[in-house]
Design a protein around this motif. Structure first.
Motif, PDB file in Angstrom:
ATOM      1  N   TRP A  16       0.748  -1.150   0.136  1.00 51.51           N
ATOM      2  CA  TRP A  16       0.095  -0.047   0.167  1.00 51.51           C
ATOM      3  C   TRP A  16       1.001   1.162  -0.105  1.00 51.51           C
ATOM      4  O   TRP A  16       0.607   2.290  -0.578  1.00 51.51           O
ATOM      5  N   LYS A  17       2.011   1.240   0.602  1.00 50.80           N
ATOM      6  CA  LYS A  17       2.998   2.431   0.628  1.00 50.80           C
ATOM      7  C   LYS A  17       3.399   2.718  -0.827  1.00 50.80           C
ATOM      8  O   LYS A  17       3.411   3.952  -1.122  1.00 50.80           O
ATOM      9  N   ARG A  63       2.011   1.663  -3.632  1.00 45.75           N
ATOM     10  CA  ARG A  63       1.063   1.956  -4.614  1.00 45.75           C
ATOM     11  C   ARG A  63       0.479   3.559  -4.334  1.00 45.75           C
ATOM     12  O   ARG A  63       0.353   4.246  -5.319  1.00 45.75           O
ATOM     13  N   GLN A  64       0.326   3.836  -3.086  1.00 48.14           N
ATOM     14  CA  GLN A  64      -0.023   5.273  -2.899  1.00 48.14           C
ATOM     15  C   GLN A  64       1.222   6.200  -3.693  1.00 48.14           C
ATOM     16  O   GLN A  64       0.926   7.262  -3.978  1.00 48.14           O
ATOM     17  N   ASN A  91       1.016   6.372  -6.921  1.00 50.50           N
ATOM     18  CA  ASN A  91      -0.237   7.236  -7.523  1.00 50.50           C
ATOM     19  C   ASN A  91       0.155   8.875  -7.573  1.00 50.50           C
ATOM     20  O   ASN A  91      -0.510   9.737  -8.189  1.00 50.50           O
ATOM     21  N   PHE A 110       1.540   8.311   3.886  1.00 51.06           N
ATOM     22  CA  PHE A 110       1.177   7.055   3.070  1.00 51.06           C
ATOM     23  C   PHE A 110       1.658   5.891   4.189  1.00 51.06           C
ATOM     24  O   PHE A 110       0.990   4.782   4.225  1.00 51.06           O
ATOM     25  N   LYS A 137      -5.254   1.224   5.948  1.00 48.41           N
ATOM     26  CA  LYS A 137      -5.997   0.317   4.837  1.00 48.41           C
ATOM     27  C   LYS A 137      -5.941  -1.279   5.054  1.00 48.41           C
ATOM     28  O   LYS A 137      -6.931  -1.882   4.861  1.00 48.41           O
ATOM     29  N   LEU A 193      -6.708  10.148   2.129  1.00 48.42           N
ATOM     30  CA  LEU A 193      -5.619   9.741   1.017  1.00 48.42           C
ATOM     31  C   LEU A 193      -6.472   8.875  -0.094  1.00 48.42           C
ATOM     32  O   LEU A 193      -5.750   8.260  -0.829  1.00 48.42           O
ATOM     33  N   GLU A 194      -7.736   9.178   0.102  1.00 50.72           N
ATOM     34  CA  GLU A 194      -8.286   8.239  -0.892  1.00 50.72           C
ATOM     35  C   GLU A 194      -7.916   8.678  -2.511  1.00 50.72           C
ATOM     36  O   GLU A 194      -8.170   7.774  -3.400  1.00 50.72           O
ATOM     37  N   TRP A 224      -5.242   9.068  -3.768  1.00 51.57           N
ATOM     38  CA  TRP A 224      -4.122   8.395  -4.056  1.00 51.57           C
ATOM     39  C   TRP A 224      -4.115   6.679  -3.862  1.00 51.57           C
ATOM     40  O   TRP A 224      -3.208   6.119  -3.768  1.00 51.57           O
ATOM     41  N   SER A 225      -5.357   6.293  -3.980  1.00 50.15           N
ATOM     42  CA  SER A 225      -5.467   4.816  -3.421  1.00 50.15           C
ATOM     43  C   SER A 225      -6.135   3.996  -4.479  1.00 50.15           C
ATOM     44  O   SER A 225      -6.364   2.734  -4.433  1.00 50.15           O
TER      45      SER A 225
END
Length: 268
Positions: free
Chosen positions: A24-25, A27-28, A31, A225, A232, A261-262, A264-265
């Motif tokens: 997740w770190k 991916r954000q 993005n 993030f 998340k 943060l949505e 960039w998710s």
């Protein structure tokens, strides 16, 4: 735009989506940078062969000292670089794509690394509460074998011990919440572990009810993030009623962080 980067992530149950904190770190971060990429999903038994094929050394070690391969990994097709650690990936993206939104503010790499370790340690301490993790049956078999358990259910944390752990979790997140209002001295509001009665539930000090969603400024950086990734994970892996509880703590701060943060998710 043609893709620049292949992002290797851990396969979840269907529908495929990121759930583990370190992917997740990354991916954000991808993005935010806006570098074109695509995701390749890997089952856990396929992670070590992929990293070995790409020449990426193991980035974790099991308690017995055995090297442990995990994700994320990125393969930058435009430069030929292959990076296999979420923090190093973030540093790489800032170095190679400096014209895009920064992940690190000037001279904050060391502080961010320390913050990363602190947040990872905080959430890892309470990871046993995440008994709804959306991992595949193949991944469950890997964990069962690795821990010498009889079954996946045998690895679950006892229900009778969960409440005490949630009390400590709330207090720990209360201390982290201070960072969002730039407090944290030893003489200010202390998030002490309460009891199970609603009257003992923790409350933010005056002025902290609307803290967040970013640690500093009006835009996120990698530190944001880090926290968002673990939230998340919690949302995807806690029982629904437990996530509702966590997201309401500290005046609803953690839900505001996720909402902030949505943008960039996105799963690409």
């Amino acid at each position: 735009m043609s893709e620049h980067i292949i992002f290797y992530d851990i396969a979840s149950q269907q529908p495929l989506r990121t759930f583990a904190p370190n992917p997740w770190k990354t991916r954000q971060a991808l993005n935010l940078k806006g570098v074109p990429y695509r995701t390749e999903w890997l089952e856990m038994p396929d992670i070590a062969p992929l990293r070995e094929k790409l020449g990426v050394p193991a980035n974790r070690t099991l308690p017995d000292g055995t090297p442990y391969h995990t994700l994320p990994v990125i393969q930058d097709l435009s430069t030929g670089e292959i990076i296999g650690d979420s923090f190093e990936i973030a540093l790489y993206l800032d170095r190679v794509y400096p014209e895009r939104a920064p992940l690190f503010r000037p001279l904050t790499t060391g502080l961010t690394a320390a913050f990363n370790a602190q947040v990872d340690g905080l959430f890892t301490k309470f990871a046993v509460l995440n008994d709804q993790m959306p991992i595949t049956d193949i991944a469950k078999e890997v964990f069962v074998q690795r821990h010498g358990a009889k079954s996946w259910d045998d690895m679950k944390f006892p229900d009778e011990d969960r409440e005490g752990l949630f009390v400590s979790f709330e207090a720990a997140l209360g201390e982290l919440a201070k960072a969002y209002k730039h407090t944290g001295g030893t003489t200010d509001h202390v998030w002490r572990a309460g009891g199970t009665d609603k009257a003992q539930a923790q409350r933010p000090p005056p002025g902290q009810e609307e803290a967040g969603p970013f640690l500093d400024g009006d835009a996120p950086v990698y530190s944001d993030f880090i926290v968002g990734a673990w939230l998340k994970m919690s949302k995807a892996s806690l029982r629904q009623e437990d996530w509702q509880r966590v997201s309401s703590w500290q005046g609803g701060l953690w839900q505001r962080v996720l909402d902030g943060l949505e943008k960039w998710s996105e799963i690409k």
